[in-house]
Enzyme design. Structure first.
Site, PDB file in Angstrom:
ATOM      1  N   PRO A 245       0.966  -1.311  -0.131  1.00  0.00           N
ATOM      2  CA  PRO A 245       0.007   0.031   0.077  1.00  0.00           C
ATOM      3  C   PRO A 245       0.863   1.320   0.048  1.00  0.00           C
ATOM      4  O   PRO A 245       0.671   2.037   1.064  1.00  0.00           O
ATOM      5  CB  PRO A 245      -1.017  -0.177   1.358  1.00  0.00           C
ATOM      6  CG  PRO A 245       0.110  -0.979   2.124  1.00  0.00           C
ATOM      7  CD  PRO A 245       0.796  -1.798   1.342  1.00  0.00           C
ATOM      8  N   CYS A 246       1.422   1.390  -1.169  1.00  0.00           N
ATOM      9  CA  CYS A 246       2.212   2.891  -1.349  1.00  0.00           C
ATOM     10  C   CYS A 246       1.375   4.070  -1.195  1.00  0.00           C
ATOM     11  O   CYS A 246       1.880   5.195  -1.006  1.00  0.00           O
ATOM     12  CB  CYS A 246       3.154   2.763  -2.527  1.00  0.00           C
ATOM     13  SG  CYS A 246       1.981   2.460  -4.036  1.00  0.00           S
ATOM     14  N   HIS A 247      -0.032   3.793  -1.466  1.00  0.00           N
ATOM     15  CA  HIS A 247      -1.137   4.941  -1.251  1.00  0.00           C
ATOM     16  C   HIS A 247      -1.231   5.423   0.251  1.00  0.00           C
ATOM     17  O   HIS A 247      -1.366   6.540   0.409  1.00  0.00           O
ATOM     18  CB  HIS A 247      -2.181   4.670  -1.873  1.00  0.00           C
ATOM     19  CG  HIS A 247      -2.856   3.439  -1.348  1.00  0.00           C
ATOM     20  ND1 HIS A 247      -2.533   2.143  -1.526  1.00  0.00           N
ATOM     21  CD2 HIS A 247      -4.005   3.354  -0.279  1.00  0.00           C
ATOM     22  CE1 HIS A 247      -3.214   1.379  -0.835  1.00  0.00           C
ATOM     23  NE2 HIS A 247      -4.232   2.017  -0.151  1.00  0.00           N
TER      24      HIS A 247
END
Length: 279
Positions: A245-247
């Protein structure tokens, strides 16, 4: 893919248009006006959003505002501890999804995918058109193409492993992709990256759904507190968006920072997860 996937993609397109409308004004749009701008009745628009994310359009607008990231940072900030690579199995849960993680060795990465077959296909997802790639060991790519287009996404990802054999075979990876977005079953990951990048991606797996962290916290977590800029670069190079989950990585100020597949997609993901976390 699940039969609901085309509906999910359609919902995302509507929501993407809603982001543009919300950004043009200084206040929340009434339901009737927002629905009218979409060319829909208020009742249909309300049903569509409620079915997709579980909250009303009015509530969802609050999640889509630019200030929502700062609210997340204030209320759902996760302080990361040093990631234990040996204990990663089971730490990357997305609802009921169980991730099995495997990373290439540095030597394998240096060979740029030589001798590796990477299968790819195009899928519908809650965030629009999606490029997925995977090996026999697991997914190595989830890319969202609504902002950049299919050709740019494919050239970007396939170009990272130029010596691999790339084969269009969506059936080889469809079950993993379906599990990723349904949040059920198992999605195996085969991560292809440099050792520093792998450390950053491992740390991202520690951030729970509906929460956020900062680039500086990730740098602390991997034992490189001064490498904030390098961390930001590694976050941006994450090839398996959403599952890793780089977001959920923000700037220390609460600003969204960058997102490889476009800030509207990042905002949509944060809003989608926040809404579901509160349902």
């Amino acid at each position: 893919m699940d039969s609901k996937a085309p509906d999910q993609a359609y919902h995302f397109h509507v929501m993407r248009r809603a982001i543009d409308l919300i950004d043009r004004g200084d206040e929340a749009l009434p339901l009737d006006r927002l629905a009218g701008e979409m060319g829909m009745s208020a009742a249909h628009f309300q049903r569509l959003f409620s079915a997709w994310v579980g909250v009303s359009p009015k509530r969802y607008q609050q999640y889509l505002t630019l200030g929502h990231a700062k609210t997340l940072l204030a209320n759902r900030f996760t302080t990361l501890e040093v990631a234990d690579a040996a204990g990663l199995t089971g730490t990357g849960r997305l609802h009921d999804l169980f991730l099995r993680w495997e990373a290439m060795s540095p030597g394998e990465f240096a060979r740029q995918g030589e001798g590796l077959t990477i299968y790819h296909g195009w899928f519908e997802s809650p965030f629009g058109d999606t490029l997925a790639m995977g090996t026999d060991k697991g997914l190595c790519v989830l890319a969202f193409t609504e902002e950049c287009g299919r050709d740019a996404a494919f050239d970007d990802l396939s170009g990272r492993w130029p010596r691999a054999s790339h084969e269009h075979a969506p059936e080889r990876i469809a079950a993993w992709v379906s599990a990723a977005f349904a949040g059920k079953g198992q999605a195996s990951l085969h991560m292809i990256g440099a050792p520093f990048q792998i450390k950053v991606w491992e740390a991202l797996l520690q951030v729970p759904t509906g929460h956020v962290t900062t680039y500086s916290e990730i740098a602390q977590a991997i034992g490189s507190p001064r490498a904030v800029r390098a961390v930001g670069t590694a976050v941006g190079r994450n090839p398996v968006s959403f599952l890793i989950p780089c977001h959920r990585a923000l700037r220390k100020s609460g600003a969204l920072g960058g997102y490889h597949w476009g800030l509207p997609v990042k905002r949509a993901m944060l809003a989608w997860e926040s809404a579901r976390a509160e349902v």
